[in-house]
Design a protein around this motif. Sequence first.
Motif, PDB file in Angstrom:
ATOM      1  N   LEU A 142      -1.131 -11.744   9.607  1.00  0.00           N
ATOM      2  CA  LEU A 142       0.057 -11.120   9.043  1.00  0.00           C
ATOM      3  C   LEU A 142       1.297 -11.958   9.324  1.00  0.00           C
ATOM      4  O   LEU A 142       1.626 -12.244  10.466  1.00  0.00           O
ATOM      5  CB  LEU A 142       0.242  -9.714   9.617  1.00  0.00           C
ATOM      6  CG  LEU A 142      -0.789  -8.690   9.154  1.00  0.00           C
ATOM      7  CD1 LEU A 142      -0.686  -7.424   9.984  1.00  0.00           C
ATOM      8  CD2 LEU A 142      -0.642  -8.398   7.671  1.00  0.00           C
ATOM      9  N   ARG A 143       1.979 -12.357   8.251  1.00  0.00           N
ATOM     10  CA  ARG A 143       3.227 -13.113   8.366  1.00  0.00           C
ATOM     11  C   ARG A 143       4.438 -12.186   8.291  1.00  0.00           C
ATOM     12  O   ARG A 143       5.525 -12.526   8.727  1.00  0.00           O
ATOM     13  CB  ARG A 143       3.329 -14.166   7.255  1.00  0.00           C
ATOM     14  CG  ARG A 143       2.258 -15.212   7.308  1.00  0.00           C
ATOM     15  CD  ARG A 143       2.419 -16.061   8.575  1.00  0.00           C
ATOM     16  NE  ARG A 143       1.295 -16.951   8.744  1.00  0.00           N
ATOM     17  CZ  ARG A 143       0.320 -16.774   9.644  1.00  0.00           C
ATOM     18  NH1 ARG A 143       0.350 -15.729  10.450  1.00  0.00           N
ATOM     19  NH2 ARG A 143      -0.664 -17.626   9.741  1.00  0.00           N
ATOM     20  N   ASN A 198       4.311  -2.622   3.614  1.00  0.00           N
ATOM     21  CA  ASN A 198       4.718  -3.834   2.928  1.00  0.00           C
ATOM     22  C   ASN A 198       4.380  -4.978   3.875  1.00  0.00           C
ATOM     23  O   ASN A 198       4.929  -5.052   4.978  1.00  0.00           O
ATOM     24  CB  ASN A 198       6.214  -3.784   2.630  1.00  0.00           C
ATOM     25  CG  ASN A 198       6.725  -5.034   1.960  1.00  0.00           C
ATOM     26  OD1 ASN A 198       5.967  -5.854   1.464  1.00  0.00           O
ATOM     27  ND2 ASN A 198       8.032  -5.166   1.949  1.00  0.00           N
ATOM     28  N   SER A 199       3.462  -5.854   3.470  1.00  0.00           N
ATOM     29  CA  SER A 199       3.045  -6.932   4.352  1.00  0.00           C
ATOM     30  C   SER A 199       2.824  -8.203   3.548  1.00  0.00           C
ATOM     31  O   SER A 199       2.788  -8.179   2.315  1.00  0.00           O
ATOM     32  CB  SER A 199       1.777  -6.544   5.110  1.00  0.00           C
ATOM     33  OG  SER A 199       0.710  -6.290   4.218  1.00  0.00           O
ATOM     34  N   ALA A 200       2.668  -9.308   4.261  1.00  0.00           N
ATOM     35  CA  ALA A 200       2.418 -10.584   3.604  1.00  0.00           C
ATOM     36  C   ALA A 200       1.482 -11.426   4.458  1.00  0.00           C
ATOM     37  O   ALA A 200       1.525 -11.371   5.695  1.00  0.00           O
ATOM     38  CB  ALA A 200       3.721 -11.336   3.363  1.00  0.00           C
ATOM     39  N   VAL A 208       0.863  -1.186   0.000  1.00  0.00           N
ATOM     40  CA  VAL A 208       0.000   0.000   0.000  1.00  0.00           C
ATOM     41  C   VAL A 208       0.893   1.228   0.000  1.00  0.00           C
ATOM     42  O   VAL A 208       1.826   1.326   0.807  1.00  0.00           O
ATOM     43  CB  VAL A 208      -0.928   0.038   1.234  1.00  0.00           C
ATOM     44  CG1 VAL A 208      -1.925   1.188   1.119  1.00  0.00           C
ATOM     45  CG2 VAL A 208      -1.655  -1.283   1.440  1.00  0.00           C
ATOM     46  N   LEU A 209       0.621   2.148  -0.915  1.00  0.00           N
ATOM     47  CA  LEU A 209       1.342   3.416  -0.987  1.00  0.00           C
ATOM     48  C   LEU A 209       0.359   4.540  -0.718  1.00  0.00           C
ATOM     49  O   LEU A 209      -0.673   4.640  -1.390  1.00  0.00           O
ATOM     50  CB  LEU A 209       1.979   3.591  -2.356  1.00  0.00           C
ATOM     51  CG  LEU A 209       2.966   2.515  -2.784  1.00  0.00           C
ATOM     52  CD1 LEU A 209       3.424   2.776  -4.215  1.00  0.00           C
ATOM     53  CD2 LEU A 209       4.139   2.439  -1.836  1.00  0.00           C
ATOM     54  N   CYS A 222       6.308  -0.827   7.790  1.00  0.00           N
ATOM     55  CA  CYS A 222       5.758   0.407   7.223  1.00  0.00           C
ATOM     56  C   CYS A 222       6.725   1.540   7.536  1.00  0.00           C
ATOM     57  O   CYS A 222       7.518   1.456   8.472  1.00  0.00           O
ATOM     58  CB  CYS A 222       4.355   0.693   7.750  1.00  0.00           C
ATOM     59  SG  CYS A 222       4.235   0.919   9.539  1.00  0.00           S
ATOM     60  N   GLY A 223       6.651   2.591   6.725  1.00  0.00           N
ATOM     61  CA  GLY A 223       7.520   3.719   6.978  1.00  0.00           C
ATOM     62  C   GLY A 223       7.347   4.834   5.962  1.00  0.00           C
ATOM     63  O   GLY A 223       6.675   4.682   4.946  1.00  0.00           O
TER      64      GLY A 223
END
Length: 97
Positions: free
Chosen positions: A38-39, A59-61, A6-7, A43-44
């Motif tokens: 969530l594995r 950024n997630s998985a 996500v941006l 974020c930042g």
Amino acid sequence: MIRHLVLFKLNEGVERDDPRVVAGVKAFRALGGQIDELRFWECGWNVSDRPIAYDFAINSAVEDADALRRYLEHPAHQACAAQWREFATWVIADYEF
């Protein structure tokens, strides 16, 4: 596994130190520890000053499409998204890897 990217782009006139943004970032930083599906979670803030750059990224998985659905529907995720709707727009990409 599915990568969920996500941006976020802050709305015009909204700065990083806006109290709503500060609260939204704090909520997203905590989200990784709140949702079992969530594995991977990070974020930042973007460090690039290019004109096409977005401001903040997640950024997630997750394991699979069902886990992604549960994550997206989770009340904690919904609460974070509601906060960000007040001051930003975003784009997403979900892909298998």
